[in-house]
Write a protein that holds these residues in place. Structure first.
Motif, PDB file in Angstrom:
ATOM      1  N   ILE A 203       9.578  13.687 -15.271  1.00  0.00           N
ATOM      2  CA  ILE A 203       8.689  14.850 -15.374  1.00  0.00           C
ATOM      3  C   ILE A 203       8.669  15.387 -16.798  1.00  0.00           C
ATOM      4  O   ILE A 203       7.608  15.706 -17.342  1.00  0.00           O
ATOM      5  N   VAL A 204       9.829  15.482 -17.422  1.00  0.00           N
ATOM      6  CA  VAL A 204       9.896  15.955 -18.805  1.00  0.00           C
ATOM      7  C   VAL A 204       9.172  14.984 -19.732  1.00  0.00           C
ATOM      8  O   VAL A 204       8.436  15.399 -20.640  1.00  0.00           O
ATOM      9  N   LEU A 205       9.343  13.691 -19.508  1.00  0.00           N
ATOM     10  CA  LEU A 205       8.667  12.685 -20.328  1.00  0.00           C
ATOM     11  C   LEU A 205       7.153  12.775 -20.169  1.00  0.00           C
ATOM     12  O   LEU A 205       6.410  12.697 -21.150  1.00  0.00           O
ATOM     13  N   LEU A 206       6.671  12.951 -18.941  1.00  0.00           N
ATOM     14  CA  LEU A 206       5.233  13.120 -18.716  1.00  0.00           C
ATOM     15  C   LEU A 206       4.703  14.363 -19.419  1.00  0.00           C
ATOM     16  O   LEU A 206       3.598  14.351 -19.973  1.00  0.00           O
ATOM     17  N   ALA A 207       5.470  15.434 -19.398  1.00  0.00           N
ATOM     18  CA  ALA A 207       5.042  16.666 -20.059  1.00  0.00           C
ATOM     19  C   ALA A 207       4.967  16.479 -21.573  1.00  0.00           C
ATOM     20  O   ALA A 207       4.025  16.948 -22.218  1.00  0.00           O
ATOM     21  N   LEU A 208       5.927  15.781 -22.134  1.00  0.00           N
ATOM     22  CA  LEU A 208       5.927  15.568 -23.578  1.00  0.00           C
ATOM     23  C   LEU A 208       4.811  14.625 -24.029  1.00  0.00           C
ATOM     24  O   LEU A 208       4.249  14.788 -25.111  1.00  0.00           O
TER      25      LEU A 208
ATOM     26  N   TYR B 283      -5.968  15.540 -12.979  1.00  0.00           N
ATOM     27  CA  TYR B 283      -4.763  14.842 -13.435  1.00  0.00           C
ATOM     28  C   TYR B 283      -4.347  15.343 -14.818  1.00  0.00           C
ATOM     29  O   TYR B 283      -3.184  15.635 -15.062  1.00  0.00           O
ATOM     30  N   SER B 284      -5.316  15.481 -15.708  1.00  0.00           N
ATOM     31  CA  SER B 284      -5.017  15.998 -17.046  1.00  0.00           C
ATOM     32  C   SER B 284      -4.538  17.443 -16.972  1.00  0.00           C
ATOM     33  O   SER B 284      -3.626  17.834 -17.709  1.00  0.00           O
ATOM     34  N   GLY B 285      -5.135  18.218 -16.080  1.00  0.00           N
ATOM     35  CA  GLY B 285      -4.703  19.605 -15.922  1.00  0.00           C
ATOM     36  C   GLY B 285      -3.273  19.714 -15.442  1.00  0.00           C
ATOM     37  O   GLY B 285      -2.517  20.585 -15.876  1.00  0.00           O
ATOM     38  N   ILE B 286      -2.869  18.810 -14.542  1.00  0.00           N
ATOM     39  CA  ILE B 286      -1.485  18.811 -14.059  1.00  0.00           C
ATOM     40  C   ILE B 286      -0.523  18.435 -15.180  1.00  0.00           C
ATOM     41  O   ILE B 286       0.527  19.057 -15.353  1.00  0.00           O
ATOM     42  N   LEU B 287      -0.880  17.414 -15.964  1.00  0.00           N
ATOM     43  CA  LEU B 287       0.001  16.999 -17.062  1.00  0.00           C
ATOM     44  C   LEU B 287       0.151  18.097 -18.103  1.00  0.00           C
ATOM     45  O   LEU B 287       1.254  18.358 -18.585  1.00  0.00           O
ATOM     46  N   TYR B 288      -0.955  18.733 -18.459  1.00  0.00           N
ATOM     47  CA  TYR B 288      -0.863  19.828 -19.420  1.00  0.00           C
ATOM     48  C   TYR B 288      -0.175  21.043 -18.808  1.00  0.00           C
ATOM     49  O   TYR B 288       0.498  21.804 -19.499  1.00  0.00           O
ATOM     50  N   GLY B 289      -0.332  21.247 -17.514  1.00  0.00           N
ATOM     51  CA  GLY B 289       0.348  22.339 -16.837  1.00  0.00           C
ATOM     52  C   GLY B 289       1.861  22.150 -16.790  1.00  0.00           C
ATOM     53  O   GLY B 289       2.614  23.121 -16.784  1.00  0.00           O
ATOM     54  N   LEU B 290       2.297  20.902 -16.743  1.00  0.00           N
ATOM     55  CA  LEU B 290       3.742  20.627 -16.805  1.00  0.00           C
ATOM     56  C   LEU B 290       4.348  21.161 -18.091  1.00  0.00           C
ATOM     57  O   LEU B 290       5.477  21.659 -18.094  1.00  0.00           O
ATOM     58  N   ARG B 291       3.609  21.068 -19.164  1.00  0.00           N
ATOM     59  CA  ARG B 291       4.122  21.544 -20.453  1.00  0.00           C
ATOM     60  C   ARG B 291       4.347  23.051 -20.415  1.00  0.00           C
ATOM     61  O   ARG B 291       5.321  23.559 -20.973  1.00  0.00           O
ATOM     62  N   ILE B 292       3.462  23.770 -19.753  1.00  0.00           N
ATOM     63  CA  ILE B 292       3.621  25.214 -19.655  1.00  0.00           C
ATOM     64  C   ILE B 292       4.759  25.563 -18.695  1.00  0.00           C
ATOM     65  O   ILE B 292       5.549  26.467 -18.949  1.00  0.00           O
ATOM     66  N   SER B 293       4.851  24.820 -17.600  1.00  0.00           N
ATOM     67  CA  SER B 293       5.868  25.112 -16.584  1.00  0.00           C
ATOM     68  C   SER B 293       7.275  24.891 -17.118  1.00  0.00           C
ATOM     69  O   SER B 293       8.190  25.634 -16.774  1.00  0.00           O
ATOM     70  N   LEU B 294       7.451  23.850 -17.893  1.00  0.00           N
ATOM     71  CA  LEU B 294       8.788  23.556 -18.397  1.00  0.00           C
ATOM     72  C   LEU B 294       9.158  24.492 -19.508  1.00  0.00           C
ATOM     73  O   LEU B 294      10.273  24.804 -19.758  1.00  0.00           O
TER      74      LEU B 294
END
Length: 98
Positions: free
Chosen positions: A35-40, A87-98
């Motif tokens: 998950i961290v790798l996907l966010a980065l 899908y792109s929104g989820i990936l970019y949202g991971l960056r905010i969540s972490l």
């Protein structure tokens, strides 16, 4: 006289050894690392930047999963009402969540 020294069992080594023996902990750590790798790597692996309003195409709004958009890439999870790739929104949202 041959004396061999045993490696000192430091607290870190003991933790790593016990952690590696617990399969659930290893799987959970692997999922968290993924998950961290996907966010980065979100800017590199997502097909669209959901924050760049100039690249949105309103004709791609509310498309179902698997739809091939007007710019040629597949919307794996579909699009929202403004044509943004979910899908792109989820990936970019991971960056905010972490």
């Amino acid at each position: 006289m041959n004396t061999t020294t045993l490696p000192v069992d430091t607290p870190l080594r003991a933790f790593v050894r016990e952690f590696a023996q617990d399969r659930v902990a290893v799987v959970a750590f692997t999922v968290l690392a993924l998950i961290v790798l996907l966010a980065l790597l979100a800017p590199l692996i997502s097909p669209q930047d959901p924050y760049d309003l100039a690249t949105l195409v309103l004709t791609d709004a509310r498309r179902p999963p698997g739809y091939v958009g007007s710019k040629g890439f597949t919307h794996w999870l579909g699009t929202d009402s403004q044509g943004r790739d979910l899908y792109s929104g989820i990936l970019y949202g991971l960056r905010i969540s972490l």
